[in-house]
Design an enzyme around this catalytic site. Structure first.
Site, mmCIF file in Angstrom:
data_model
loop_
_atom_site.group_PDB
_atom_site.id
_atom_site.type_symbol
_atom_site.label_atom_id
_atom_site.label_comp_id
_atom_site.label_asym_id
_atom_site.label_seq_id
_atom_site.Cartn_x
_atom_site.Cartn_y
_atom_site.Cartn_z
ATOM 1 N N LYS A 56 0.809 -1.209 0.000
ATOM 2 C CA LYS A 56 0.000 0.000 0.000
ATOM 3 C C LYS A 56 0.851 1.271 0.000
ATOM 4 O O LYS A 56 0.340 2.354 -0.262
ATOM 5 C CB LYS A 56 -0.970 -0.009 1.173
ATOM 6 C CG LYS A 56 -1.993 -1.137 1.029
ATOM 7 C CD LYS A 56 -3.196 -0.953 1.926
ATOM 8 C CE LYS A 56 -4.265 -1.978 1.624
ATOM 9 N NZ LYS A 56 -3.893 -3.342 2.071
HETATM 10 C C1 LIG Z 1 -4.695 -4.400 1.716
HETATM 11 C C2 LIG Z 1 -4.007 -5.681 1.675
HETATM 12 C C3 LIG Z 1 -4.461 -6.730 0.870
HETATM 13 C C4 LIG Z 1 -5.740 -6.627 0.062
HETATM 14 O O1 LIG Z 1 -5.634 -5.715 -0.989
HETATM 15 P P1 LIG Z 1 -6.976 -5.178 -1.683
HETATM 16 O O2 LIG Z 1 -6.515 -4.165 -2.661
HETATM 17 O O3 LIG Z 1 -7.813 -4.603 -0.590
HETATM 18 O O4 LIG Z 1 -7.621 -6.355 -2.304
HETATM 19 C C5 LIG Z 1 -3.727 -7.894 0.825
HETATM 20 N N1 LIG Z 1 -2.628 -8.050 1.566
HETATM 21 C C6 LIG Z 1 -2.158 -7.077 2.362
HETATM 22 C C7 LIG Z 1 -0.953 -7.337 3.174
HETATM 23 C C8 LIG Z 1 -2.828 -5.858 2.438
HETATM 24 O O5 LIG Z 1 -2.373 -4.904 3.235
#
Ligand SMILES: *Cc1c(COP(=O)(O)O)cnc(C)c1O
Length: 351
Positions: A56
């Protein structure tokens, strides 16, 4: 940087000058995103080398720079509202920390984020405010949506979102699909890409990258027991459910926000969706067994989300013997220290 710049430029259009956009992109991806080979047919794309150890960081860093650019002449404060299941809040907090004119309000579900995640959310201070909500991620997200729909609130404050409903976070997630392909060595055989999915922003960015020309053989929506989308792919019925708490907590989402975007890309055709995407649902028990297996077989330490991605991919490859693929390793294993150490039976080092 050149690749990322070219990917995002058509979306920025005339709204951001090229030299500014290039700088934003360069700052966004100032950490490595290696494709690590585990076997002849399986690779891990490590998205966790950014400042908060989760994929993210890519979206949050790009978004914070966009917001900085577009609000530089604004007098009133910008308030960024964000609901988190764990990693979003940390990445957004880090991206916006100390940015003048921006306050960040993070809603996180009480007791449902890991220790390291909670520290990343609650210890920065200054312009970063964390609110602990009694409930789960969906409750946090509902509160955020309610705030945006509240006219009175929005006339008093300039509110904006930092969840993947915000395109400035979502679109740059396409970058690393292109970086993966750059490092992919079987150029005559496009990869199957397995994406650990919760709110479905990440996989949706991948599908968009494919729609703009990136060679991808197939996508896998790798889910934990929160399986609304895999069930939809099976039955054709979309039935949101209350989220269930699991080891891969960033994917504990019962009604994924970005699902509508995916349906939009495939023009609401479930047949077309099935050609592009397969869904798998993995239990906590299988997740733990997979972390253990990866350590023993490949000396690879995966976090619970990556383990869900790996197992989903390997199931798909078992049914499609000639294919090769990549799973996205979306968080550093130390973010889930206790669970990972218990599974792999050893200590792991905090970077
Ligand atoms: C947010 C997140 C996900 C999921 O991603 P999305 O875009 O919400 O599907 C998967 N793994 C980790 C470690 C995350 O932080």
């Amino acid at each position: 940087e050149e690749i990322a710049f070219r990917v995002i430029r058509p979306y920025a259009g005339e709204s951001i000058p090229d030299n500014v956009l290039f700088e934003m992109v360069k700052e966004t991806i100032n950490f490595p995103i290696p494709l690590v080979q585990l076997s002849e047919e399986i690779f891990s794309l490590e998205l966790f080398h950014g400042p908060t150890l989760a994929f993210k960081d890519v979206g949050a860093r790009f978004m914070s720079r966009c917001l900085g650019y577009f609000s530089k002449d604004r007098k009133e404060k910008v308030i960024v509202l964000v609901a988190t299941s764990g990693d979003t809040g940390g990445a957004v907090a880090d991206g916006f920390y100390n940015v003048p004119g921006v306050e960040v309000v993070i809603l996180f579900p009480s007791g449902k984020v890991s220790d390291i995640q909670e520290k990343q959310l609650t210890t920065l201070g200054k312009n970063i405010h964390a609110l602990e909500v009694k409930g789960n991620f969906d409750d946090c997200q509902a509160l955020v949506k309610q705030a945006f729909a509240d006219r009175e609130l929005n006339s008093d404050y300039f509110l904006t979102s930092a969840n993947s409903i915000n395109v400035a976070r979502w679109l740059p997630q396409q970058f690393y699909y292109f970086f993966a392909y750059k490092q992919w060595k079987y150029k005559d055989q496009p990869p199957v890409i397995s994406v650990p999915s919760g709110n479905f922003g990440n996989i949706c960015a991948g599908i968009l990258a494919q729609a703009s020309g990136l060679p991808v053989k197939h996508f896998i929506a790798a889910c934990n027991v929160n399986d609304v989308v895999p069930r939809f792919l099976d039955s054709g019925k979309y039935e949101p459910k209350k989220a269930i708490a699991t080891l891969s907590n960033a994917m504990d989402v019962g009604n994924p926000s970005n699902f509508v975007r995916i349906m939009e890309i495939v023009e609401e055709e479930i047949g077309e969706l099935k050609e592009k995407v397969s869904g798998y649902s993995i239990t906590d028990q299988e997740t733990v067994a997979t972390m253990k297996f990866l350590k023993e077989r490949y000396r690879y330490v995966a976090d619970p989300h990556g383990a869900v991605g790996y197992l989903s991919l390997s199931r798909y490859l078992n049914e499609h013997r000639k294919e090769k693929g990549i799973f996205l390793e979306t968080a550093h294993p130390v973010k889930f220290l206790k669970e990972v150490e218990a599974a792999v039976g050893g200590q792991i080092e905090i970077p």
